[in-house]
Scaffold this motif. Structure first.
Motif, short mmCIF file in Angstrom:
data_model
loop_
_atom_site.label_atom_id
_atom_site.label_comp_id
_atom_site.label_asym_id
_atom_site.label_seq_id
_atom_site.Cartn_x
_atom_site.Cartn_y
_atom_site.Cartn_z
N ARG A 165 0.82 -1.21 0.00
CA ARG A 165 0.00 0.00 0.00
C ARG A 165 0.86 1.27 0.00
NH1 ARG A 165 -5.52 -0.28 1.40
NH2 ARG A 165 -6.25 -2.42 1.64
N ARG A 166 1.93 1.25 0.76
CA ARG A 166 2.78 2.44 0.87
C ARG A 166 3.70 2.63 -0.33
NH1 ARG A 166 3.91 4.73 5.77
NH2 ARG A 166 6.17 4.55 5.46
N TRP A 167 3.68 1.69 -1.26
CA TRP A 167 4.51 1.83 -2.46
C TRP A 167 3.96 2.89 -3.42
CZ3 TRP A 167 6.47 -3.51 -4.65
CH2 TRP A 167 7.16 -4.19 -3.63
N HIS A 168 2.73 3.30 -3.23
CA HIS A 168 2.06 4.17 -4.21
C HIS A 168 2.21 5.66 -3.92
CE1 HIS A 168 -0.32 0.89 -6.22
NE2 HIS A 168 -0.03 0.29 -5.08
N PHE A 169 2.80 6.03 -2.82
CA PHE A 169 2.88 7.46 -2.49
C PHE A 169 4.16 7.78 -1.72
CE2 PHE A 169 0.54 5.32 0.88
CZ PHE A 169 1.09 5.83 2.05
N ALA A 170 4.50 9.06 -1.72
CA ALA A 170 5.67 9.57 -1.00
C ALA A 170 5.30 10.96 -0.49
CB ALA A 170 6.90 9.61 -1.88
N ILE A 218 5.13 5.33 -12.17
CA ILE A 218 5.50 6.59 -12.83
C ILE A 218 4.27 7.48 -12.97
CG2 ILE A 218 6.21 7.58 -15.06
CD1 ILE A 218 8.35 5.46 -15.23
N ALA A 219 3.14 6.89 -13.30
CA ALA A 219 1.90 7.67 -13.35
C ALA A 219 1.55 8.19 -11.95
CB ALA A 219 0.76 6.84 -13.91
N ASP A 220 1.67 7.34 -10.93
CA ASP A 220 1.38 7.76 -9.56
C ASP A 220 2.24 8.96 -9.15
OD1 ASP A 220 -0.45 5.73 -9.33
OD2 ASP A 220 0.60 4.66 -7.72
N ALA A 221 3.51 8.91 -9.52
CA ALA A 221 4.44 9.97 -9.12
C ALA A 221 4.06 11.32 -9.70
CB ALA A 221 5.86 9.61 -9.55
N HIS A 222 3.25 11.31 -10.76
CA HIS A 222 2.84 12.56 -11.41
C HIS A 222 1.48 13.05 -10.93
CE1 HIS A 222 6.22 11.43 -13.95
NE2 HIS A 222 6.20 12.65 -14.44
N GLN A 223 0.84 12.34 -10.01
CA GLN A 223 -0.39 12.82 -9.39
C GLN A 223 0.00 13.65 -8.17
OE1 GLN A 223 -2.63 13.40 -7.11
NE2 GLN A 223 -4.39 12.06 -7.16
N PRO A 224 -0.32 14.94 -8.14
CA PRO A 224 0.18 15.81 -7.06
C PRO A 224 -0.09 15.31 -5.65
CG PRO A 224 -0.79 17.13 -8.80
CD PRO A 224 -1.07 15.70 -9.16
N LEU A 225 -1.24 14.69 -5.44
CA LEU A 225 -1.58 14.28 -4.08
C LEU A 225 -1.03 12.90 -3.72
CD1 LEU A 225 -5.18 15.74 -3.76
CD2 LEU A 225 -3.09 16.52 -2.64
N HIS A 226 -0.12 12.39 -4.54
CA HIS A 226 0.66 11.22 -4.13
C HIS A 226 2.03 11.62 -3.64
CE1 HIS A 226 -1.44 7.36 -5.11
NE2 HIS A 226 -2.32 8.28 -5.44
N SER A 227 2.25 12.92 -3.56
CA SER A 227 3.55 13.42 -3.11
C SER A 227 3.41 14.48 -2.03
CB SER A 227 4.31 14.03 -4.29
OG SER A 227 4.54 13.06 -5.30
N ALA A 228 2.20 14.75 -1.58
CA ALA A 228 2.01 15.86 -0.65
C ALA A 228 0.80 15.66 0.24
CB ALA A 228 1.86 17.17 -1.43
N GLU A 253 8.18 17.78 -8.29
CA GLU A 253 7.28 18.56 -9.14
C GLU A 253 5.84 18.44 -8.64
OE1 GLU A 253 9.64 17.86 -13.42
OE2 GLU A 253 7.81 16.75 -12.91
N SER A 254 5.43 17.21 -8.34
CA SER A 254 4.07 16.99 -7.86
C SER A 254 3.85 17.67 -6.52
CB SER A 254 3.79 15.48 -7.74
OG SER A 254 3.71 14.89 -9.01
N PHE A 255 4.84 17.61 -5.65
CA PHE A 255 4.77 18.28 -4.35
C PHE A 255 4.55 19.78 -4.52
CE2 PHE A 255 7.12 20.73 -1.15
CZ PHE A 255 6.58 20.26 0.04
N VAL A 256 5.30 20.39 -5.41
CA VAL A 256 5.19 21.84 -5.63
C VAL A 256 3.81 22.20 -6.18
CG1 VAL A 256 6.08 23.77 -7.00
CG2 VAL A 256 7.66 22.18 -5.88
N ILE A 257 3.29 21.38 -7.10
CA ILE A 257 1.95 21.63 -7.64
C ILE A 257 0.91 21.56 -6.53
CG2 ILE A 257 0.15 20.72 -9.15
CD1 ILE A 257 2.43 19.83 -11.05
#
Length: 324
Positions: free
Chosen positions: A122-127, A176-186, A266-270
């Motif tokens: 489960r935790r593999w999908h976000f940072a 890679i798609a997950d990493a580009h969703q802003p709320l998977h990084s923040a 990038e996602s975090f900043v967005i």
């Protein structure tokens, strides 16, 4: 096309009741993070496929044809098989035990076993990082970056069995798609849970009057669903893929040839500068927010840009990993 707004009076009483229940209920637990919906993941694969050479397309097809682990790829070849493989990690996550081990795998064998079984993924999908703090100066909640690095390494290793590399391809394509969703990084501080974060917007309730019906939902899910719900082969899906392909063609090589940590930043900043500041508090139900038309328009544009960028980067890393 954006649905027309329903009269505010139509949703007022409905959301007063539902929001009070949801705002209270969602704060009792952390919802799973889904990232882009199935349409978004499929669009990334469709655009990435068009950016692969025929030789790399054949290697992707061969790799997926030689495995028997990913169930939805059976009887599929080429691009459809790759789409099915990219959706598989979410299916594994949904089957995973909610009381999973939070620690990352200790060695390569454990990475391979968990990627195959879905156990403790489960935790593999976000940072997630707190948007109130500098990106580099805080702990990370989630294993997205570490997992993506490990799966890229497995994918690129010709000494690994084809099945291991096929599973790694599925994870790389999804993450890679997950990493580009802003709320998977923040995340940001949750006002209803002092000292805790909002789990990537999963405990933030929004009402979008442009939805039909205008049901309350989490901010995270609202962003997940911005790609829409078109299916491959439909005119709407094909039209959006053509749009994304044109947009992807405008991306510079320097923007493509970067590392996963930068994609996450990038996602975090967005999220920090656009996702959270654009929310309008709902005065009727404290702790919830209203989605307006201008926020939806900006969200749609951000989503298209992130999907196009994810597709080009995916094509790049797969080409590098499978090049003989």
């Amino acid at each position: 096309m954006r649905p027309r707004y329903l009269p505010f009076s139509f949703v007022r009483r409905f959301r007063q009741v539902c929001l009070r229940c949801l705002v209270g209920g969602l704060c009792l637990f952390s919802l799973p993070s889904e990232a882009w919906n199935t349409t978004g993941h499929r669009e990334v694969i469709a655009v990435a496929w068009s950016n692969l050479s025929p030789a790399i397309q054949q290697r992707v097809s061969d790799l997926l044809a030689r495995q028997r682990v990913i169930p939805n790829t059976r009887d599929l070849t080429g691009e459809p098989a790759w789409m099915a493989a990219a959706l598989w990690p979410d299916e594994l996550r949904d089957q995973s035990d909610s009381s999973e081990n939070l620690a990352p795998p200790a060695n390569t064998r454990q990475w391979i076993e968990r990627a195959r079984s879905g156990q403790s993924t489960r935790r593999w999908h976000f940072a997630d990082r707190n948007v109130a703090l500098p990106f580099q100066q805080q702990p990370v909640h989630g294993l997205l970056e570490q997992t993506l690095d490990e799966q890229l390494r497995l994918l690129a290793n010709p000494a690994q069995p084809a099945e291991v590399r096929a599973v790694a391809l599925a994870w790389v394509s999804h993450l890679i798609a997950d990493a580009h969703q802003p709320l998977h990084s923040a995340s940001r501080a949750d006002p209803l849970r002092p000292g805790q974060l909002d789990a990537g917007g999963n405990t933030v309730i929004v009402v979008d009057a442009g939805r039909r019906p205008p049901d309350p939902l989490s901010l995270h899910r609202w962003w997940d669903e911005l790609p829409g719900h078109a299916r491959p082969g439909s005119s709407r899906f094909d039209s959006e893929v053509n749009r994304l392909t044109r947009q992807a063609a405008q991306i510079s090589g320097s923007d493509i040839s970067t590392q996963p940590r930068l994609w996450i930043e990038e996602s975090f900043v967005i999220a920090r500068d656009q996702v959270y500041p654009g929310l309008i508090p709902n005065d009727e139900v404290p702790g919830s927010f209203i989605i307006r038309q201008d926020y939806w328009l900006e969200g749609r544009d951000i989503t298209r840009a992130r999907l196009a960028l994810a597709a080009r980067r995916l094509a790049q890393v797969v080409t590098q990993a499978l090049r003989e």
